[in-house]
Every structure is written in structure tokens, then in C-alpha cells.
Design an enzyme around this catalytic site. Structure first.
Site, PDB file in Angstrom:
ATOM      1  N   SER A 123      -2.943  -2.988  -2.497  1.00  0.00           N
ATOM      2  CA  SER A 123      -2.750  -4.307  -3.120  1.00  0.00           C
ATOM      3  C   SER A 123      -3.852  -4.648  -4.123  1.00  0.00           C
ATOM      4  O   SER A 123      -5.017  -4.279  -3.948  1.00  0.00           O
ATOM      5  CB  SER A 123      -2.761  -5.358  -2.014  1.00  0.00           C
ATOM      6  OG  SER A 123      -2.947  -6.639  -2.550  1.00  0.00           O
ATOM      7  N   GLU A 125      -5.169  -7.348  -4.188  1.00  0.00           N
ATOM      8  CA  GLU A 125      -6.141  -8.161  -3.440  1.00  0.00           C
ATOM      9  C   GLU A 125      -7.409  -7.352  -3.131  1.00  0.00           C
ATOM     10  O   GLU A 125      -8.438  -7.927  -2.795  1.00  0.00           O
ATOM     11  CB  GLU A 125      -5.525  -8.682  -2.142  1.00  0.00           C
ATOM     12  CG  GLU A 125      -4.621  -9.874  -2.319  1.00  0.00           C
ATOM     13  CD  GLU A 125      -5.352 -11.121  -2.812  1.00  0.00           C
ATOM     14  OE1 GLU A 125      -6.245 -11.603  -2.119  1.00  0.00           O
ATOM     15  OE2 GLU A 125      -5.024 -11.602  -3.913  1.00  0.00           O
ATOM     16  N   TYR A 147      -7.376  -9.843   4.874  1.00  0.00           N
ATOM     17  CA  TYR A 147      -6.234  -9.045   4.410  1.00  0.00           C
ATOM     18  C   TYR A 147      -6.700  -8.012   3.367  1.00  0.00           C
ATOM     19  O   TYR A 147      -6.380  -6.827   3.464  1.00  0.00           O
ATOM     20  CB  TYR A 147      -5.170  -9.974   3.800  1.00  0.00           C
ATOM     21  CG  TYR A 147      -4.088  -9.242   3.035  1.00  0.00           C
ATOM     22  CD1 TYR A 147      -2.991  -8.681   3.679  1.00  0.00           C
ATOM     23  CD2 TYR A 147      -4.163  -9.104   1.638  1.00  0.00           C
ATOM     24  CE1 TYR A 147      -2.001  -7.997   2.966  1.00  0.00           C
ATOM     25  CE2 TYR A 147      -3.182  -8.435   0.929  1.00  0.00           C
ATOM     26  CZ  TYR A 147      -2.105  -7.883   1.593  1.00  0.00           C
ATOM     27  OH  TYR A 147      -1.133  -7.206   0.885  1.00  0.00           O
TER      28      TYR A 147
HETATM   29  P1  NDP Z   1       6.749  -8.941   3.729  1.00  0.00           P
HETATM   30  O1  NDP Z   1       5.791  -9.842   4.411  1.00  0.00           O
HETATM   31  O2  NDP Z   1       7.964  -9.521   3.084  1.00  0.00           O
HETATM   32  O3  NDP Z   1       7.247  -7.818   4.757  1.00  0.00           O
HETATM   33  C1  NDP Z   1       6.382  -7.263   5.723  1.00  0.00           C
HETATM   34  C2  NDP Z   1       7.164  -6.362   6.640  1.00  0.00           C
HETATM   35  O4  NDP Z   1       6.284  -5.787   7.609  1.00  0.00           O
HETATM   36  C3  NDP Z   1       8.276  -7.072   7.444  1.00  0.00           C
HETATM   37  O5  NDP Z   1       9.395  -6.219   7.499  1.00  0.00           O
HETATM   38  C4  NDP Z   1       7.645  -7.193   8.837  1.00  0.00           C
HETATM   39  O6  NDP Z   1       8.578  -7.255   9.883  1.00  0.00           O
HETATM   40  C5  NDP Z   1       6.880  -5.881   8.897  1.00  0.00           C
HETATM   41  N1  NDP Z   1       5.854  -5.850   9.931  1.00  0.00           N
HETATM   42  C6  NDP Z   1       4.805  -6.692  10.070  1.00  0.00           C
HETATM   43  N2  NDP Z   1       4.061  -6.328  11.114  1.00  0.00           N
HETATM   44  C7  NDP Z   1       4.645  -5.234  11.675  1.00  0.00           C
HETATM   45  C8  NDP Z   1       4.351  -4.412  12.781  1.00  0.00           C
HETATM   46  N3  NDP Z   1       3.298  -4.642  13.564  1.00  0.00           N
HETATM   47  N4  NDP Z   1       5.167  -3.362  13.042  1.00  0.00           N
HETATM   48  C9  NDP Z   1       6.249  -3.138  12.271  1.00  0.00           C
HETATM   49  N5  NDP Z   1       6.585  -3.894  11.214  1.00  0.00           N
HETATM   50  C10 NDP Z   1       5.796  -4.931  10.930  1.00  0.00           C
HETATM   51  O7  NDP Z   1       5.898  -8.113   2.651  1.00  0.00           O
HETATM   52  P2  NDP Z   1       6.337  -7.537   1.208  1.00  0.00           P
HETATM   53  O8  NDP Z   1       7.651  -6.898   1.317  1.00  0.00           O
HETATM   54  O9  NDP Z   1       6.085  -8.569   0.176  1.00  0.00           O
HETATM   55  O10 NDP Z   1       5.212  -6.429   0.979  1.00  0.00           O
HETATM   56  C11 NDP Z   1       5.376  -5.088   1.432  1.00  0.00           C
HETATM   57  C12 NDP Z   1       4.010  -4.434   1.533  1.00  0.00           C
HETATM   58  O11 NDP Z   1       3.370  -4.415   0.269  1.00  0.00           O
HETATM   59  C13 NDP Z   1       3.037  -5.134   2.483  1.00  0.00           C
HETATM   60  O12 NDP Z   1       2.249  -4.125   3.078  1.00  0.00           O
HETATM   61  C14 NDP Z   1       2.185  -5.990   1.558  1.00  0.00           C
HETATM   62  O13 NDP Z   1       0.929  -6.228   2.133  1.00  0.00           O
HETATM   63  C15 NDP Z   1       2.104  -5.066   0.352  1.00  0.00           C
HETATM   64  N6  NDP Z   1       1.912  -5.716  -0.942  1.00  0.00           N
HETATM   65  C16 NDP Z   1       2.777  -6.704  -1.322  1.00  0.00           C
HETATM   66  C17 NDP Z   1       2.658  -7.266  -2.572  1.00  0.00           C
HETATM   67  C18 NDP Z   1       3.585  -8.346  -3.031  1.00  0.00           C
HETATM   68  O14 NDP Z   1       3.256  -8.998  -4.022  1.00  0.00           O
HETATM   69  N7  NDP Z   1       4.725  -8.536  -2.408  1.00  0.00           N
HETATM   70  C19 NDP Z   1       1.605  -6.798  -3.521  1.00  0.00           C
HETATM   71  C20 NDP Z   1       0.788  -5.721  -2.994  1.00  0.00           C
HETATM   72  C21 NDP Z   1       0.943  -5.202  -1.755  1.00  0.00           C
HETATM   73  P3  NDP Z   1       9.232  -8.660  10.393  1.00  0.00           P
HETATM   74  O15 NDP Z   1      10.402  -8.896   9.477  1.00  0.00           O
HETATM   75  O16 NDP Z   1       9.589  -8.343  11.789  1.00  0.00           O
HETATM   76  O17 NDP Z   1       8.158  -9.709  10.248  1.00  0.00           O
HETATM   77  P1  GDR Z   2      -1.405 -13.955  -2.879  1.00  0.00           P
HETATM   78  O1  GDR Z   2      -0.052 -14.824  -2.897  1.00  0.00           O
HETATM   79  O2  GDR Z   2      -2.458 -14.603  -2.066  1.00  0.00           O
HETATM   80  O3  GDR Z   2      -1.729 -13.652  -4.315  1.00  0.00           O
HETATM   81  O4  GDR Z   2      -0.947 -12.637  -2.099  1.00  0.00           O
HETATM   82  P2  GDR Z   2       0.239 -16.379  -2.672  1.00  0.00           P
HETATM   83  O5  GDR Z   2       1.568 -16.595  -3.300  1.00  0.00           O
HETATM   84  O6  GDR Z   2       0.069 -16.773  -1.262  1.00  0.00           O
HETATM   85  O7  GDR Z   2      -0.902 -17.115  -3.523  1.00  0.00           O
HETATM   86  C1  GDR Z   2      -1.044 -16.983  -4.926  1.00  0.00           C
HETATM   87  C2  GDR Z   2      -2.051 -18.011  -5.449  1.00  0.00           C
HETATM   88  O8  GDR Z   2      -1.458 -19.306  -5.426  1.00  0.00           O
HETATM   89  C3  GDR Z   2      -2.407 -20.234  -4.899  1.00  0.00           C
HETATM   90  N1  GDR Z   2      -1.695 -21.402  -4.329  1.00  0.00           N
HETATM   91  C4  GDR Z   2      -0.880 -21.369  -3.255  1.00  0.00           C
HETATM   92  N2  GDR Z   2      -0.494 -20.344  -2.442  1.00  0.00           N
HETATM   93  C5  GDR Z   2       0.377 -20.615  -1.452  1.00  0.00           C
HETATM   94  N3  GDR Z   2       0.800 -19.616  -0.676  1.00  0.00           N
HETATM   95  N4  GDR Z   2       0.844 -21.888  -1.208  1.00  0.00           N
HETATM   96  C6  GDR Z   2       0.465 -22.956  -1.990  1.00  0.00           C
HETATM   97  O9  GDR Z   2       0.895 -24.078  -1.774  1.00  0.00           O
HETATM   98  C7  GDR Z   2      -0.422 -22.680  -3.073  1.00  0.00           C
HETATM   99  N5  GDR Z   2      -0.976 -23.456  -4.044  1.00  0.00           N
HETATM  100  C8  GDR Z   2      -1.730 -22.665  -4.799  1.00  0.00           C
HETATM  101  C9  GDR Z   2      -3.165 -19.413  -3.856  1.00  0.00           C
HETATM  102  O10 GDR Z   2      -4.385 -20.037  -3.496  1.00  0.00           O
HETATM  103  C10 GDR Z   2      -3.333 -18.097  -4.629  1.00  0.00           C
HETATM  104  O11 GDR Z   2      -4.428 -18.190  -5.482  1.00  0.00           O
HETATM  105  C11 GDR Z   2       0.252 -11.953  -2.403  1.00  0.00           C
HETATM  106  C12 GDR Z   2       0.762 -11.304  -1.104  1.00  0.00           C
HETATM  107  O12 GDR Z   2       2.063 -10.796  -1.329  1.00  0.00           O
HETATM  108  C13 GDR Z   2      -0.126 -10.157  -0.671  1.00  0.00           C
HETATM  109  O13 GDR Z   2       0.483  -9.471   0.417  1.00  0.00           O
HETATM  110  C14 GDR Z   2      -0.277  -9.192  -1.846  1.00  0.00           C
HETATM  111  O14 GDR Z   2      -1.104  -8.115  -1.492  1.00  0.00           O
HETATM  112  C15 GDR Z   2      -0.842  -9.930  -3.043  1.00  0.00           C
HETATM  113  O15 GDR Z   2       0.048 -10.976  -3.386  1.00  0.00           O
HETATM  114  C16 GDR Z   2      -0.994  -9.013  -4.260  1.00  0.00           C
END
Ligand code: NDP
Ligand code: GDR
Length: 324
Positions: A123, A125, A147
Site C-alpha cells: 500500500s 500508506e 496499518y
Molecule cells: P476490503 O477491506 O474491502 O477487503 C478486505 C478483505 O479481507 C475482505 O474480504 C475480508 O473479509 C478479508 N479479511 C479480513 N481479515 C481476514 C482474515 N483474518 N482472514 C481472511 N480474510 C480476511 O479491502 P480492499 O479490497 O479495498 O483491499 C484489498 C487489499 O489491498 C487489502 O489488503 C488492502 O489493505 C490493500 N490495499 C487496498 C487499497 C485500496 O485503496 N483499496 C490500496 C492499497 C492496498 P470479510 O468480508 O469477512 O471482512
Molecule cells: P486511507 O483511506 O486512509 O487513505 O486508506 P480513507 O478513505 O479512510 O481516508 C482518506 C483520507 O480522507 C480523510 N478523511 C476521512 N476519512 C474517512 N474514512 N472518513 C471521514 O469522514 C474523513 N474525512 C476526512 C482521512 O483522514 C484520510 O486522510 C485507504 C485504505 O483502502 C487502505 O487500506 C489503503 O492501503 C490506502 O487507502 C492506500
């Protein structure tokens, strides 16, 4: 027919990746954990085309069993505790899932069949308090949350298994990617969902935190292709995946309200910075996906404006069907 095991298949990315790989004629298996209520909303439309295996990143034997049973050619590790803010409330659990979970699945691969190709969901992050702009594969990590720290562990462990055991293991360092399937707690979906409800007269205001942070936001449907491309290369390497553009939360809000014809959005947004404060914030992320463009031939297809409009329009449709 190649076989794939996806962890996190019920999540946003898992559902898009499963769709993508079905189109590529993969036989798709997904690891799901046991929940008291079935949680397959995002994969409901493809459930008859995939096979779900029960397992958990916390349980080593379930991972070994899943790999033994499915005999995959490729494993995509998308499962994680993925909400940054929660990682301060549950730092140990976040470490168990998001960091040690990577060790468990790589150990399962190593013991069952080290020829399996592995993708790790790293990520942006990990860059956190950025030391260079834009961020690329060589940029130093400075994670700002439990995280982010857990993701750095998973990233280095993936590299380590590649170097120690010659496993074809890649990390995709993905910047934020969103979609109508994004979880409701993430800021983009929180906004698109609230805007749709405000437009339909179901609510009047939405409370957000700081509107100034900037993110490099892309469309999840575009990003899963990059994951697959990484595993089709001659050599296992890590890649940054991003659009190369960033926008503030406020810009997202503005376009979202414009999409439904509301220009005076300030009437509907309460910015409560205190309530949404993170102990350490990531203010500014922007990625350089030049390596992916050059070596994978990958480029994002969806613009920021298209993404915001897609999410708001999908939520309008959803909320028109929902009576509450
Ligand atoms: P989601 O939160 O939408 O999905 C996470 C998934 O992980 C769900 O299917 C959840 O299952 C499963 N999970 C959580 N804990 C466990 C566990 N202990 N055992 C098995 N399964 C588990 O995430 P995203 O699809 O957005 O992201 C996918 C991956 O990419 C994550 O690793 C995230 O950290 C990473 N990532 C995401 C980004 C983004 O912007 N979306 C950017 C960079 C990295 P359940 O449905 O049961 O909760
Ligand atoms: P992020 O996503 O932390 O970048 O992680 P999020 O959408 O939670 O926050 C983005 C930015 O928006 C600001 N913010 C708020 N955030 C949330 N959730 N709710 C609010 O009301 C709000 N107001 C302002 C946050 O402070 C932050 O700066 C996501 C996740 O998908 C991670 O798993 C992934 O790795 C990174 O993106 C890349």
C-alpha cells in the site's frame, strides 16, 4: 485452465479480481472466513462460477488446507484489516491479519508448493510521511499508522521469501483505489453514498473530518489488471500502481455534489476534524507508476471525475431501490 486462490475475495478488490480472472478463463477459488451472517454481497453475481473455501489468515492449518485442496497456480493475498483508522483501535489484530497473515500464507505456499506465484497487496500508506514526491518503488518508507507498519512488514517479507526461497512473489504498491463496491467507512464511498441520500431527501448533512488531505485516487476495476500482469512477467518484481494525479477530499466532495446538481455543498457538509482525527495523518500522496507503464504496459483507464460520477450514480441507483 489455470487455477487461482484469492484471499479477501469478499472485499472490494477481491470481487473485481475474481471477475477479471473468470474472463481470463481461470478456475477461481476464494478464501472466506466464517461469519455469523453471510457477507457475500460483492460476489453474489459470480457465486455460481467460483468456489469458496473456508479459512482465516489467523489459522495456519486452514491456509495449508486451502492450498492443498485448490492446488493454485497463483495466490493473491488481498485479505487484511484494511481500514487505517481502525488500526489504532486494534493495532495487535491489525498486525495479526495484515502483517503476520502474510507470513502464514507464504509459509503455506513454501510447504505445499513453492512454485505457486504470489501477489501481496502492499500500500501507498507505507510511504506515509513522504520523503519524495511523487512516490515510486525506491522511495523510502515512513508509515504513519499501525496499518502502514503492518503493510511494510508484509512488503519486506514478500521480498524476503523471493530472495530466500526463490518464490515468485511480487508486491503491488497500490495507491488508493475506489469503486461503488468500496466499504462505506472509507471517505470516497462515505461521500458518494451521503450525496445520493441528500439528493433523494433522505438526509441533509454528512459529517467528515479534514477535507485537506490529498490522495491519488484510481478505479479498483483498473487496478486488478495490474495485479495479474505482475504475475505474468518473467521475473518477480514490485510495482507502484497509481494514476499520477492527486486530489483533496474537498475536490471529491465538490465533484460528487456537482454530479447531482448541488453547487452549494457547504450547506450539507459538517467538517468535524476533531472527531475524525487520526493520531498521525498522511497528508499528501501521489504515485509514479512509470515502471508499471513501461514494463507491464499498464495505465489507468478511468479519470478522477469519471470515478466520482460512477460512485455517486451507483449510490443513487442503490438508494432509489432502498426504502429506508
Ligand atoms: P476490503 O477491506 O474491502 O477487503 C478486505 C478483505 O479481507 C475482505 O474480504 C475480508 O473479509 C478479508 N479479511 C479480513 N481479515 C481476514 C482474515 N483474518 N482472514 C481472511 N480474510 C480476511 O479491502 P480492499 O479490497 O479495498 O483491499 C484489498 C487489499 O489491498 C487489502 O489488503 C488492502 O489493505 C490493500 N490495499 C487496498 C487499497 C485500496 O485503496 N483499496 C490500496 C492499497 C492496498 P470479510 O468480508 O469477512 O471482512
Ligand atoms: P486511507 O483511506 O486512509 O487513505 O486508506 P480513507 O478513505 O479512510 O481516508 C482518506 C483520507 O480522507 C480523510 N478523511 C476521512 N476519512 C474517512 N474514512 N472518513 C471521514 O469522514 C474523513 N474525512 C476526512 C482521512 O483522514 C484520510 O486522510 C485507504 C485504505 O483502502 C487502505 O487500506 C489503503 O492501503 C490506502 O487507502 C492506500
Amino acid at each position: 485452465m489455470p487455477k487461482v486462490l484469492i484471499t479477501g475475495i469478499t472485499g472490494q478488490d477481491g470481487s473485481y479480481l475474481a471477475e477479471f480472472l473468470l474472463k481470463k478463463n481461470y478456475s477461481v477459488f476464494g478464501l472466506t472466513r466464517r461469519t455469523s451472517t453471510v457477507n457475500n454481497e460483492r460476489i453474489k453475481h459470480i457465486e455460481d462460477k467460483i468456489e469458496l473455501i473456508q479459512g482465516d489468515l489467523l489459522d495456519q492449518s486452514s491456509l495449508v488446507e486451502a492450498i492443498n485442496y485448490t492446488k493454485p497456480d497463483e495466490v493473491y493475498n488481498l485479505a487484511a484489516q484494511s481500514f487505517v483508522k481502525t488500526s489504532w483501535n486494534q493495532p495487535v489484530l491489525t498486525g495479526e491479519y495484515t502483517a503476520l497473515g502474510v507470513t502464514r500464507i507464504l509459509e503455506a505456499i513454501r510447504s505445499v508448493n513453492p512454485k505457486i506465484k504470489f501477489y501481496q497487496a502492499s500500500s501507498s500508506e507505507m510511504f506515509g510521511k513522504v520523503t519524495e514526491t511523487p512516490q515510486k518503488e525506491t522511495t523510502r518508507f515512513h508509515p504513519r499508522s499501525p496499518y502502514g507498519v503492518a503493510k511494510v512488514y508484509g512488503h519486506y517479507l514478500t521480498q524476503n521469501y523471493r530472495e530466500s526461497y526463490d518464490i515468485f512473489a511480487c508486491s503491488g504498491i497500490l495507491f488508493n483505489h475506489e469503486s461503488p463496491r468500496r466499504g462505506l467507512e472509507f471517505v470516497t464511498r462515505k461521500i458518494s453514498h451521503a450525496v445520493a441520500r441528500i439528493k433523494l431527501g433522505k438526509q441533509d448533512k454528512v459529517e467528515l473530518g479534514d477535507l485537506r488531505p490529498k490522495r491519488d485516487w484510481g478505479f479498483a476495476g483498473d487496478y486488478v489488471e495490474a495485479m495479474w500482469l505482475m504475475l505474468q512477467q518473467e521475473k518477480a518484481e514490485d510495482f507502484v500502481i497509481a494514476t499520477g494525479e492527486n486530489h483533496s477530499v474537498e475536490e471529491f466532495v465538490t465533484i460528487a455534489f456537482e454530479t447531482v446538481g448541488i453547487t452549494d455543498w457547504k450547506k450539507h457538509v459538517v467538517s468535524n476534524v476533531e472527531a475524525h482525527m487520526r493520531p498521525a495523518e498522511v497528508d499528501y500522496l501521489i504515485g509514479d507508476a512509470g515502471k508499471a507503464r513501461k514494463e507491464l504496459g499498464w495505465a489507468p483507464k478511468t479519470s478522477f471525475k469519471q470515478l466520482v460520477e460512477m460512485m455517486v450514480n451507483a449510490d443513487l441507483e442503490l438508494e432509489k431501490r432502498n426504502n429506508k
